[in-house]
Write a protein that holds these residues in place. Structure first.
Motif, short mmCIF file in Angstrom:
data_model
loop_
_atom_site.label_atom_id
_atom_site.label_comp_id
_atom_site.label_asym_id
_atom_site.label_seq_id
_atom_site.Cartn_x
_atom_site.Cartn_y
_atom_site.Cartn_z
N GLY A 20 32.20 54.16 54.25
CA GLY A 20 30.76 54.34 54.25
C GLY A 20 30.03 53.46 53.24
N GLU A 21 30.73 52.93 52.27
CA GLU A 21 30.09 52.02 51.32
C GLU A 21 30.08 50.61 51.90
OE1 GLU A 21 30.79 51.89 47.18
OE2 GLU A 21 31.42 53.98 47.08
N PRO A 22 29.10 49.80 51.50
CA PRO A 22 29.12 48.39 51.93
C PRO A 22 30.36 47.69 51.38
CG PRO A 22 27.02 48.96 50.89
CD PRO A 22 27.95 50.13 50.69
N PRO A 23 30.72 46.54 51.95
CA PRO A 23 31.89 45.80 51.45
C PRO A 23 31.78 45.52 49.95
CG PRO A 23 31.12 44.84 53.50
CD PRO A 23 30.09 45.86 53.09
N HIS A 24 32.88 45.75 49.25
CA HIS A 24 32.93 45.50 47.81
C HIS A 24 34.38 45.44 47.36
CE1 HIS A 24 33.31 49.87 48.10
NE2 HIS A 24 33.98 49.78 46.95
N VAL A 25 34.58 44.94 46.15
CA VAL A 25 35.91 44.94 45.53
C VAL A 25 35.79 45.45 44.11
CG1 VAL A 25 36.96 43.10 46.89
CG2 VAL A 25 35.69 42.50 44.84
N HIS A 26 36.86 46.05 43.66
CA HIS A 26 37.01 46.44 42.27
C HIS A 26 37.93 45.40 41.63
CE1 HIS A 26 35.30 50.50 42.74
NE2 HIS A 26 35.74 50.35 43.98
N CYS A 27 37.67 45.07 40.38
CA CYS A 27 38.44 44.05 39.67
C CYS A 27 38.78 44.58 38.29
CB CYS A 27 37.64 42.76 39.54
SG CYS A 27 36.99 42.14 41.10
N PHE A 40 28.70 39.33 53.44
CA PHE A 40 29.34 38.36 54.32
C PHE A 40 28.32 37.42 54.94
CE2 PHE A 40 31.44 37.12 58.35
CZ PHE A 40 32.53 36.49 57.80
N GLU A 41 27.14 37.93 55.28
CA GLU A 41 26.12 37.11 55.95
C GLU A 41 25.59 35.99 55.05
OE1 GLU A 41 23.16 39.74 57.47
OE2 GLU A 41 24.59 40.73 58.81
N THR A 42 25.40 36.29 53.77
CA THR A 42 24.85 35.29 52.86
C THR A 42 25.92 34.66 51.97
OG1 THR A 42 24.35 36.96 51.17
CG2 THR A 42 22.61 36.44 52.77
N TYR A 43 27.19 35.08 52.15
CA TYR A 43 28.31 34.57 51.36
C TYR A 43 27.98 34.69 49.88
CZ TYR A 43 32.46 31.71 50.58
OH TYR A 43 33.69 31.26 50.19
N ASP A 44 27.65 35.92 49.48
CA ASP A 44 27.21 36.15 48.11
C ASP A 44 27.88 37.40 47.56
OD1 ASP A 44 25.78 35.66 45.79
OD2 ASP A 44 24.00 36.75 46.47
N ILE A 45 27.95 37.48 46.25
CA ILE A 45 28.43 38.69 45.58
C ILE A 45 27.41 39.12 44.56
CG2 ILE A 45 30.85 38.06 45.93
CD1 ILE A 45 31.02 37.42 42.97
N ARG A 46 27.37 40.42 44.31
CA ARG A 46 26.42 40.98 43.34
C ARG A 46 27.16 42.05 42.55
NH1 ARG A 46 23.15 45.27 44.56
NH2 ARG A 46 23.69 44.96 46.74
N GLY A 74 38.24 39.67 55.21
CA GLY A 74 39.17 39.99 56.29
C GLY A 74 39.97 41.25 55.97
N GLU A 75 40.41 41.37 54.72
CA GLU A 75 41.15 42.57 54.30
C GLU A 75 40.26 43.80 54.31
OE1 GLU A 75 44.61 42.90 53.51
OE2 GLU A 75 44.41 41.08 54.73
N TRP A 76 39.00 43.63 53.92
CA TRP A 76 38.05 44.75 53.96
C TRP A 76 37.88 45.23 55.41
CZ3 TRP A 76 35.53 47.97 50.71
CH2 TRP A 76 34.51 48.75 51.27
N GLN A 77 37.69 44.29 56.32
CA GLN A 77 37.49 44.65 57.73
C GLN A 77 38.74 45.31 58.30
OE1 GLN A 77 36.22 40.82 59.08
NE2 GLN A 77 34.07 41.23 58.63
N ARG A 78 39.91 44.82 57.92
CA ARG A 78 41.16 45.43 58.38
C ARG A 78 41.29 46.86 57.86
NH1 ARG A 78 46.14 46.10 56.63
NH2 ARG A 78 45.88 44.91 54.72
N ALA A 79 40.94 47.06 56.59
CA ALA A 79 41.00 48.40 56.01
C ALA A 79 40.02 49.34 56.71
CB ALA A 79 40.71 48.34 54.52
N GLU A 80 38.84 48.84 57.04
CA GLU A 80 37.86 49.65 57.77
C GLU A 80 38.40 50.05 59.14
OE1 GLU A 80 34.30 50.64 56.98
OE2 GLU A 80 35.54 50.62 55.18
#
Length: 85
Positions: A20-27, A40-46, A74-80
């Protein structure tokens, strides 16, 4: 929490229960902890948050994310898909 990348001491991962959350990563790296929203659309991170992340670490993790952006998405989409979305 599947690890997507382990590079330059940074662990880039998702939590399996964040549907339910937008695509993101923890680091994480040592005492550094951050979360970045991916567009993904703007190829940007915040940044959602960055704890104990100095400017050099910030540049490094952003570079890692940008250099592996398509793979991470791709990994995010696969996990979804695995979560049944």
């Amino acid at each position: 929490m599947p690890t997507v990348l382990l590079i330059f001491g940074w662990r880039v991962f998702f939590y399996a229960n964040e549907a339910g959350e937008p695509p993101h990563v923890h680091c994480t790296k040592a005492e550094c902890d951050a979360k970045y929203w991916l567009n993904f659309e703007t190829y940007d991170i915040r940044p959602a948050y960055e704890y104990n992340v100095n400017p050099a670490d910030r540049r490094m993790i952003r570079k890692v994310i940008f250099n592996h952006f398509d793979y991470i998405m791709g990994e995010w989409q696969r996990a979804e898909q695995e979560r049944g979305k």
